[in-house]
Scaffold this motif. Structure first.
Motif, short mmCIF file in Angstrom:
data_model
loop_
_atom_site.label_atom_id
_atom_site.label_comp_id
_atom_site.label_asym_id
_atom_site.label_seq_id
_atom_site.Cartn_x
_atom_site.Cartn_y
_atom_site.Cartn_z
N SER A 60 0.83 -1.21 0.00
CA SER A 60 0.00 0.00 0.00
C SER A 60 0.86 1.25 0.00
CB SER A 60 -0.91 0.01 1.23
OG SER A 60 -0.14 0.27 2.40
N MET A 61 0.19 2.41 -0.04
CA MET A 61 0.91 3.69 -0.01
C MET A 61 1.07 4.22 1.41
SD MET A 61 -0.22 5.96 -3.31
CE MET A 61 0.85 7.26 -2.68
N HIS A 62 0.63 3.48 2.41
CA HIS A 62 0.84 3.92 3.79
C HIS A 62 2.34 3.92 4.07
CE1 HIS A 62 -3.40 3.88 4.82
NE2 HIS A 62 -3.51 2.73 4.20
N PRO A 383 5.20 6.07 -15.45
CA PRO A 383 6.46 5.78 -14.74
C PRO A 383 6.78 6.82 -13.69
CG PRO A 383 6.71 5.44 -17.10
CD PRO A 383 5.38 6.10 -16.91
N GLY A 384 7.29 6.34 -12.56
CA GLY A 384 7.66 7.24 -11.47
C GLY A 384 6.57 7.46 -10.45
N CYS A 385 5.37 7.04 -10.78
CA CYS A 385 4.26 7.21 -9.85
C CYS A 385 4.06 5.95 -9.02
CB CYS A 385 2.98 7.54 -10.61
SG CYS A 385 2.96 9.22 -11.27
N LYS A 386 3.35 6.11 -7.96
CA LYS A 386 3.00 5.00 -7.09
C LYS A 386 1.56 4.57 -7.35
CE LYS A 386 6.91 4.98 -4.79
NZ LYS A 386 7.87 3.85 -4.89
N GLY A 387 1.26 3.34 -6.98
CA GLY A 387 -0.10 2.84 -7.16
C GLY A 387 -0.86 2.85 -5.85
N TYR A 388 -2.10 3.26 -5.93
CA TYR A 388 -3.00 3.19 -4.77
C TYR A 388 -4.19 2.35 -5.18
CZ TYR A 388 -6.27 4.51 -1.10
OH TYR A 388 -7.17 4.48 -0.06
N SER A 389 -4.45 1.29 -4.43
CA SER A 389 -5.54 0.39 -4.77
C SER A 389 -6.59 0.39 -3.68
CB SER A 389 -5.01 -1.04 -4.96
OG SER A 389 -6.06 -1.93 -5.27
N GLY A 414 -9.98 14.20 -12.51
CA GLY A 414 -8.70 14.26 -13.22
C GLY A 414 -7.68 13.24 -12.74
N LEU A 415 -8.15 12.06 -12.34
CA LEU A 415 -7.25 11.03 -11.83
C LEU A 415 -6.97 9.98 -12.89
CD1 LEU A 415 -8.84 10.51 -8.30
CD2 LEU A 415 -6.72 11.72 -8.82
N THR A 416 -5.72 9.49 -12.90
CA THR A 416 -5.36 8.38 -13.78
C THR A 416 -5.61 7.09 -13.02
OG1 THR A 416 -3.63 9.71 -14.82
CG2 THR A 416 -3.53 7.33 -15.13
N GLY A 417 -6.56 6.32 -13.50
CA GLY A 417 -6.90 5.10 -12.77
C GLY A 417 -7.55 4.07 -13.65
N ALA A 418 -7.51 2.83 -13.18
CA ALA A 418 -8.11 1.71 -13.89
C ALA A 418 -9.11 1.04 -12.98
CB ALA A 418 -7.02 0.72 -14.30
N ILE A 419 -10.12 0.42 -13.59
CA ILE A 419 -11.14 -0.31 -12.85
C ILE A 419 -11.12 -1.76 -13.31
CG2 ILE A 419 -13.59 -0.51 -12.31
CD1 ILE A 419 -13.91 2.44 -12.96
N LEU A 420 -11.07 -2.67 -12.36
CA LEU A 420 -11.13 -4.09 -12.66
C LEU A 420 -11.63 -4.82 -11.42
CD1 LEU A 420 -7.57 -5.68 -12.43
CD2 LEU A 420 -8.03 -3.32 -11.77
N GLY A 421 -12.07 -6.04 -11.61
CA GLY A 421 -12.51 -6.74 -10.42
C GLY A 421 -13.29 -8.00 -10.67
N PHE A 428 -15.17 -4.93 -6.96
CA PHE A 428 -14.24 -4.40 -7.94
C PHE A 428 -13.21 -3.50 -7.28
CE2 PHE A 428 -17.48 -1.12 -7.71
CZ PHE A 428 -16.80 0.08 -7.86
N HIS A 429 -12.13 -3.23 -8.02
CA HIS A 429 -10.99 -2.48 -7.53
C HIS A 429 -10.75 -1.26 -8.41
CE1 HIS A 429 -9.73 -6.21 -5.34
NE2 HIS A 429 -10.33 -6.76 -6.38
N CYS A 430 -10.25 -0.23 -7.80
CA CYS A 430 -9.72 0.93 -8.54
C CYS A 430 -8.23 1.01 -8.28
CB CYS A 430 -10.39 2.22 -8.09
SG CYS A 430 -12.07 2.42 -8.67
N LEU A 431 -7.45 1.02 -9.35
CA LEU A 431 -6.00 1.19 -9.24
C LEU A 431 -5.67 2.60 -9.70
CD1 LEU A 431 -4.81 -2.20 -10.82
CD2 LEU A 431 -5.52 -1.72 -8.47
N LEU A 432 -5.25 3.43 -8.78
CA LEU A 432 -5.00 4.84 -9.07
C LEU A 432 -3.50 5.11 -9.09
CD1 LEU A 432 -7.67 6.36 -6.65
CD2 LEU A 432 -7.94 5.78 -9.06
N LEU A 433 -3.07 5.93 -10.04
CA LEU A 433 -1.67 6.32 -10.13
C LEU A 433 -1.51 7.72 -9.57
CD1 LEU A 433 -0.87 4.98 -13.71
CD2 LEU A 433 -0.54 3.86 -11.50
#
Length: 508
Positions: A60-62, A383-389, A414-421, A428-433
């Motif tokens: 995680s990003m914690h 690249p260079g960003c972290k993932g938050y799920s 305005g977020l870069t993110g993907a949805i899958l699940g 379902f999950h959101c994967l945010l950069l």
């Protein structure tokens, strides 16, 4: 009870740090460290900064909050001695498996001792005729299924990562096969748990491996494959379900040192299918219709256009960049043909295109490897960003509504993110950069996650289907279960862990 609650509250606010030299985190007294070494051996204790930091965070990003020491017990007797030693001295205890969690569950927010259980990696007992296995906490799901390869059985709960099975119990893990085989909650029969003071508990009784319920989908599937086994056999109604109490407890009630798990017959044949859709709603509507038609799908995964684009690039796929379903069916050759035909008809009624199927193990493996690598594929988009799920789960009937709204929210903020699940379960999950050096973007990600959790609650769902509460969703848990629910959890915690030393700061 009131005295216990007052004591637990006091210890939570003012944790006793007398075990530290000088009373500061990160400096365990020499005598205490020597006592740890006396239990497990000098080579199995480390206070090195790099080792402590490795054990102070998950995926995680914690931010990393390292323990004061890390120990590697070799057996349950050592775990019991370590727990008794730490508890007698007021030292926090943080269980650690493979570190693949996503909600900061291993962060040592009050320092203490991290107990890494990965050296306990034996399969203790395999009961092929009873469809059960007993594993130590260091056994991972892949290692178990490798051992089962020639037995005709398998363990189907698959969260993607090669997590430790007892860690999966602790977090209440789920995965791609849950729509047919259930989550960890439905597949754990008994647990061996070291309680905070060192006592050993077998939640269903020593050596027992019966089911605690009947009539679920998995039992019915088993009865269909094996006529001699009835769905209601080998069950128990003896007292409180202590096993269920520890599934999903996230290390806050005790250390799981062995798990008895339900195994399932390996399918005679398997086929996987993919199909793309013109919209998110069309894909999710197909999911609902397939389930309503009672097509016994084993896996039904949703990947949005962002995820498909990332998977194409990362895993060298050649799929349409559109909302897509991955489906898998288990059964005999004849049954699979019927299931595949029915699923194709339903998806085409919802506008699906490029419906294709594969029976060959290599092609099936390639598709699911791409699905399981989606986290890394999405990370590569920026690249260079972290993932938050983050993840939520809602009733199937509300799934189209929340997925469409979530997609709109990502664009609006305005977020870069993907949805899958695992949409067959409404999960379902959101994967945010996110740029970790951008406080404003971090704030928007946090706000989005809270909005998503509250929207799921408003639709009578849950703020987490499988990631757990950890550090990040404690407020949402309170909103989900209410004041009485939270008070009941606190009372249970206070009874089992009155000093608040088991993985403090998590869940409650």
């Amino acid at each position: 009870m009131a005295n216990l609650l007052r004591a637990a509250a006091t210890w939570g606010l003012f944790p006793w740090r007398g075990y530290c030299s000088g009373g500061t985190q990160g400096e365990l007294s020499k005598g205490f460290v020597e006592a740890l070494k006396a239990v497990v051996g000098s080579s199995h204790v480390s206070t090195a900064v790099a080792v402590r930091e490795q054990h102070g965070h998950d995926e995680s990003m914690h931010r990393c909050q390292p323990p004061d020491a890390v120990v590697w017990p070799q057996n349950v007797e050592q775990v019991s001695q370590l727990a008794a030693l730490c508890y007698s001295q007021g030292v926090p205890i943080i269980p650690f498996g493979t570190g693949t969690g996503l909600e900061g569950g291993v962060c040592a927010v009050q320092g203490g001792v991290c107990i890494n259980l990965t050296h306990m990696d034996k399969i203790l007992e395999l009961n092929l005729e009873d469809f059960s296995v007993v594993v130590e906490p260091g056994v991972t799901r892949k290692a178990l299924n490798t051992r089962l390869r020639d037995s005709g059985l398998w363990f189907p709960v698959d969260p993607g990562a090669d997590a430790s099975l007892c860690g999966m119990v602790a977090t209440g893990a789920s995965g791609t096969n849950a729509v047919r085989y259930g989550t960890m909650r439905e597949n754990v029969l008994n647990l061996e748990v070291v309680l905070p003071g060192g006592e050993l508990l077998h939640t269903a009784g020593l050596g027992r491996h019966f089911r605690l319920g009947a009539g679920d989908r998995s039992s019915q599937a088993l009865a269909t494959r094996l006529p001699c086994v009835s769905p209601g056999s080998r069950k128990s109604a003896a007292g409180y379900n202590l096993t269920g109490l520890f599934v999903g407890s996230e290390g806050t009630l005790g250390l799981i040192t062995a798990a008895t798990l339900r195994l399932h017959p390996a399918p005679e044949a398997t086929v996987v299918a993919t199909c793309a859709f013109p919209s998110v709603r069309a894909a999710v509507d197909s999911t609902v219709h397939i389930l309503q038609a009672a097509v016994p799908v084993a896996r039904i995964e949703f990947l949005d256009d962002v995820t498909m684009d990332a998977c194409n690039k990362h895993s060298q796929l050649n799929c349409s960049v559109a909302p897509t379903l991955f489906l898998e069916f288990h059964g005999s050759e004849q049954v699979l043909a019927e299931q595949l035909q029915r699923a194709e008809e339903i998806t085409q009624d919802n506008g699906a295109f490029h419906f294709s199927s594969a029976k060959e193990a290599e092609e099936r493996g390639r598709l699911w490897a791409a699905r399981h690598s989606a986290w890394y594929a999405v990370l590569a988009l920026r690249p260079g960003c972290k993932g938050y799920s983050t993840d939520v789960c809602v009733p199937i009937s509300r799934l189209p509504e929340i997925l469409v709204q979530t997609k709109e929210d990502l664009k609006a903020q305005g977020l870069t993110g993907a949805i899958l699940g695992h949409v067959g379960d409404g999960n379902f999950h959101c994967l945010l950069l996110v740029d970790p050096e951008d406080p404003e973007e971090l704030h928007r990600v946090k706000a989005f996650s809270e909005l998503l959790g509250r929207r799921a609650l408003a639709l009578h769902g849950t703020c987490t289907g499988e990631h757990g509460i950890g550090l990040g969703k404690r407020q949402l848990l309170q909103e989900e279960v209410g004041a009485v629910g939270m008070e009941t959890m606190r009372r249970l915690k206070a009874m089992l862990d009155p000093r608040g030393l088991m993985n403090p700061g998590k869940v409650l």
